[in-house]
Design a protein around this motif. Structure first.
Motif, short mmCIF file in Angstrom:
data_model
loop_
_atom_site.label_atom_id
_atom_site.label_comp_id
_atom_site.label_asym_id
_atom_site.label_seq_id
_atom_site.Cartn_x
_atom_site.Cartn_y
_atom_site.Cartn_z
N PHE A 112 0.83 -1.21 0.00
CA PHE A 112 0.00 0.00 0.00
C PHE A 112 0.86 1.26 0.00
CE2 PHE A 112 -3.87 -1.96 2.53
CZ PHE A 112 -4.03 -2.92 1.55
N ASN A 113 2.17 1.12 -0.04
CA ASN A 113 3.02 2.32 -0.02
C ASN A 113 4.04 2.28 -1.14
OD1 ASN A 113 5.72 3.77 1.16
ND2 ASN A 113 3.87 4.84 1.77
N GLY A 114 4.00 3.29 -2.00
CA GLY A 114 4.90 3.32 -3.15
C GLY A 114 6.33 3.64 -2.77
N SER A 115 6.51 4.57 -1.83
CA SER A 115 7.87 5.03 -1.51
C SER A 115 8.72 3.92 -0.89
CB SER A 115 7.82 6.21 -0.54
OG SER A 115 7.06 7.23 -1.09
N SER A 116 8.17 3.22 0.10
CA SER A 116 8.97 2.17 0.74
C SER A 116 9.20 1.03 -0.25
CB SER A 116 8.31 1.67 2.02
OG SER A 116 6.98 1.29 1.78
N ASN A 117 8.23 0.78 -1.12
CA ASN A 117 8.42 -0.27 -2.12
C ASN A 117 9.52 0.13 -3.11
OD1 ASN A 117 7.55 -2.90 -2.84
ND2 ASN A 117 6.58 -2.06 -4.66
N TYR A 118 9.55 1.42 -3.44
CA TYR A 118 10.60 1.94 -4.34
C TYR A 118 11.98 1.76 -3.69
CZ TYR A 118 13.02 5.03 -7.54
OH TYR A 118 13.89 5.53 -8.47
N VAL A 119 12.07 2.11 -2.41
CA VAL A 119 13.36 2.01 -1.70
C VAL A 119 13.80 0.54 -1.63
CG1 VAL A 119 14.46 2.30 0.57
CG2 VAL A 119 13.05 4.14 -0.40
N LEU A 120 12.87 -0.35 -1.28
CA LEU A 120 13.24 -1.77 -1.18
C LEU A 120 13.65 -2.32 -2.55
CD1 LEU A 120 10.47 -3.07 1.26
CD2 LEU A 120 12.93 -2.92 1.74
N THR A 121 13.00 -1.85 -3.60
CA THR A 121 13.35 -2.31 -4.94
C THR A 121 14.76 -1.87 -5.31
OG1 THR A 121 11.04 -2.18 -5.61
CG2 THR A 121 12.65 -2.31 -7.38
N ARG A 122 15.08 -0.59 -5.03
CA ARG A 122 16.43 -0.08 -5.34
C ARG A 122 17.48 -0.85 -4.53
NH1 ARG A 122 14.49 2.15 -8.98
NH2 ARG A 122 15.67 0.45 -9.82
N MET A 123 17.16 -1.11 -3.27
CA MET A 123 18.13 -1.83 -2.42
C MET A 123 18.29 -3.27 -2.89
SD MET A 123 17.04 -0.35 1.33
CE MET A 123 18.27 -1.22 2.30
N GLY A 124 17.16 -3.87 -3.29
CA GLY A 124 17.20 -5.29 -3.65
C GLY A 124 17.75 -5.55 -5.04
N THR A 125 17.48 -4.67 -5.99
CA THR A 125 17.91 -4.98 -7.36
C THR A 125 19.22 -4.30 -7.73
OG1 THR A 125 16.53 -3.21 -8.24
CG2 THR A 125 15.57 -5.38 -8.27
N ASP A 126 19.46 -3.07 -7.22
CA ASP A 126 20.70 -2.37 -7.60
C ASP A 126 21.71 -2.36 -6.46
OD1 ASP A 126 18.82 -1.63 -9.46
OD2 ASP A 126 18.72 0.46 -8.78
#
Ligand code: NAD
Ligand code: HSE
Length: 427
Positions: free
Chosen positions: A166-180
């Motif tokens: 339900f939250n775009g910002s934390s999902n964005y941060v986790l994606t950056r941390m996890g993929t890059d």
């Protein structure tokens, strides 16, 4: 005459062009600018932003200063405005303005989930008592039409669970941390620069924002009016590469999952925490600022909605849909609020992963079952009472990385004669 012959022109059936909607816009930040631009690009929609209220006279804007007033109350006093759109970043002031507008019986669209979650009973009563309408699709999961779906489509059907990102910002941060392999701070700075984050990004990162959204959905999906403090919310401020690597060993990702679960005993529980999400879950592929919602319905079965959860245009899209709905006199049915309310419980245990060196906290949480312990990495996995997590949530927020192992909850031992695990999550 054949029934297929073209109908004769009939003045009574000629298309009726609705009168232009005259809009008062309160707030001209990311979302305010988004809906303004959208309405300019859709002249055929027939809405005109007549007045705009802003706060900061010094801020550089895309329109000349004469377009703005610095007193939102002037819009409330203007009888020529058909609809008010409230998109400011101050939940208390938003409630003052929106409740005043509803007291006048006006039509209002808001994107402010904190305001709605904190005041939902009053907002429902104001609509009932004064005849106005408040729509807030933009407040929950950006462009995903989840409030309308739960309120209108699933208004009668029992739901086993509603869970998701339900939250775009934390999902964005986790994606950056996890993929890059990005670090937390630059990833958060990117989410802020893209307009996804709240003015105070703690609301996103510590999961206050998705908790507000879960509280709103609890009313529409289950007819349960919760105060936000009743719901456990833990965030991602201390999630590091160590935790992401732990998840990756079992091909899982860490996502902040909000879960509303109808338990087999007929009670509802709601929690919002980082969670391990497996490849089999529809939420696994929901990355960047996208949100996803899994609905487990009694008769429809499983449904999955995915879309952009943050940003000026996706959120503006939800505001646009609400404007169109208002024009059609749509109101939320709140059908489940009228039914006998479900009981809400936190008398459960949750399986968690906790990486902390705070020994006192570990004792206070009272693990009932430890299934894994790794001294060298400093984490522990096991079952903990949900009430203990709620009681110690401030300490937990500072203590280290917290991840729900699966999101499964089970009855607390005192109440678990059968002690069977309650499969309460979609992953
Ligand atoms: N950004 C998103 O992706 C998004 C998505 C969904 C919902 N929302 C919600 O929409 C609302 C606005 O978010 P945003 O991202 O546009 O924030 P923002 O910070 O970009 O803009 C908010 C604006 O409101 C102004 N403001 C504050 N008090 C005011 C007042 N009394 N009168 C007039 N203006 C006032 C601020 O100066 C600021 O310019 C918030 O409630 C937020 O939670 C944001
Ligand atoms: N800050 C919110 C905006 C959308 O509600 C988010 O990141 O999801």
């Amino acid at each position: 005459m054949s029934s297929l012959s073209p109908a004769k022109a009939n003045p009574a059936s000629a298309p009726v062009h609705p009168a232009p909607l005259r809009i008062g816009l309160i707030g001209f930040g990311c979302v305010g600018q988004g809906i303004y631009d959208i309405l300019l690009r859709l002249p055929e929609f027939g809405a005109e932003v007549r007045r705009i209220a802003v706060k900061n006279p010094l801020k550089a804007r895309t329109l000349p200063a004469e377009h703005f007033t610095y007193h939102a109350d002037e819009l409330l006093a203007d009888p020529d405005l058909d609809v008010l759109i409230e998109v400011i970043d101050d939940a208390n002031e938003a409630f003052r303005l929106v409740s005043a507008a509803l007291r006048q019986g006006r039509r209002v669209v808001t994107a402010n989930k904190a305001m709605v979650a904190n005041h939902l009973p009053e907002l429902v009563a104001l609509q009932q008592n004064h005849g106005g309408t408040l729509l807030y699709e933009a407040a929950v999961c950006g462009s995903i039409p989840i409030v309308r779906t739960l309120d209108a489509y699933f208004g009668q059907e029992p739901l086993r669970s509603v869970s998701g990102i339900f939250n775009g910002s934390s999902n964005y941060v986790l994606t950056r941390m996890g993929t890059d392999g990005s670090d937390y701070a630059p990833a958060l700075a990117e989410a802020q620069a893209k307009g996804f984050a709240e003015t105070d990004p703690t609301l996103d990162m510590a999961a206050f924002d998705p908790r507000s959204k879960a509280v709103i959905l609890a009313a529409h999906a289950y007819g349960v009016l919760l105060s936000p403090a009743q719901v456990l919310n833990l965030g991602i401020e201390h999630i590091s590469a160590t935790d992401i690597a732990y998840a990756a060993v079992e091909s899982q990702k860490i996502k902040v999952v909000a879960g509303l679960y109808l338990l087999p005993d007929g009670q509802l529980t709601v929690l919002v925490t980082p969670q391990l999400v497996s490849r089999e879950s529809p939420l696994y592929g929901v990355d960047e600022e996208f949100n996803g919602v899994v609905i487990e319905a009694e008769f429809a079965g499983t449904q999955f909605l995915r879309g952009r959860g943050a940003g000026g245009y996706p959120t503006g899209s939800a505001v646009l849909a609400d404007l169109a709905a208002l024009r059609g006199d749509f109101r939320y049915a709140y059908a489940k609020l009228r039914a006998t309310p479900l009981a809400y419980t936190t008398d459960l245990e949750l399986e968690i992963y906790l990486r902390t060196d705070n020994e006192t906290l570990l004792d206070q949480l009272g693990f009932t079952d430890i299934t894994e312990e790794a001294d060298e990495d400093g984490y522990i996995v096991g079952y903990v009472p949900l009430d203990a997590l709620l009681q110690h949530r401030d300490a937990l927020r500072k203590a280290g990385a917290f991840v729900a192992r699966t999101g499964n909850v089970r009855p607390a031992p005192a109440h678990s004669a059968a002690s069977q695990e309650l499969q309460a999550v979609s992953s």
